[in-house]
Design an enzyme around this catalytic site. Structure first.
Site, PDB file in Angstrom:
ATOM      1  N   ALA A  22       0.846  -1.205  -0.230  1.00 12.21           N
ATOM      2  CA  ALA A  22       0.014   0.041  -0.017  1.00 12.21           C
ATOM      3  C   ALA A  22       0.940   1.218   0.053  1.00 12.21           C
ATOM      4  CB  ALA A  22      -0.703  -0.041   1.137  1.00 12.21           C
ATOM      5  N   GLU A  76      -1.304   4.688 -17.845  1.00 16.07           N
ATOM      6  CA  GLU A  76      -0.642   5.877 -17.857  1.00 16.07           C
ATOM      7  C   GLU A  76       0.578   5.854 -16.933  1.00 16.07           C
ATOM      8  OE1 GLU A  76       1.177   9.331 -18.524  1.00 16.07           O
ATOM      9  OE2 GLU A  76      -0.885   9.036 -19.486  1.00 16.07           O
TER      10      GLU A  76
END
Length: 130
Positions: A22, A76
């Site tokens: 995370a 992206e």
């Protein structure tokens, strides 16, 4: 010689792995925010979601749009990663580096077109046929 057999980074396991992953993802998001293209794509996604709500798109249609936008963001991110690696390992201009960057850019374009076509279809069908 034994020095090369040691891992460069120690791998976390269990819940620590979750929090480490995370943390890496958050760092990637923060890095991507530095890219003008990503900020524009984020703005496009936000405006598009608002438009979908305004025209009365169903929850399913909105979820599909969110999934498409997440695809745009992922591609992206990969494109930015390719550009950074190419700039690091080959700072001089080369055809191979140019091709890699062009291919990443084309992948982003494909996702943007897919998202745009979907939005045109959903928004158009709600405005014209309902």
């Amino acid at each position: 010689m034994a020095e090369f057999s040691k891992p460069a980074v120690t791998k976390e396991t269990g819940i620590r792995h979750f929090f480490a992953a995370a943390s890496y993802s958050w760092g990637g998001f923060q890095r991507l925010l530095q890219e003008a293209a990503f900020r524009q794509e984020l703005l496009f996604a936000g405006i598009s979601l608002i438009l979908l709500i305004v025209v009365g798109a169903s929850v399913g249609e909105i979820i599909i749009a969110v999934v498409l936008f997440l695809g745009v963001f992922a591609v992206e991110a990969m494109n930015t990663a390719v550009e950074e690696v190419i700039d690091r390992i080959s700072p001089e201009i080369s055809n191979v580096g140019k091709h890699a960057k062009d291919l990443g850019s084309f992948a982003v374009l494909c996702m943007l077109v897919a998202s745009g076509l979907y939005l045109l279809y959903v928004i158009g069908s709600h405005l014209l046929f309902r």
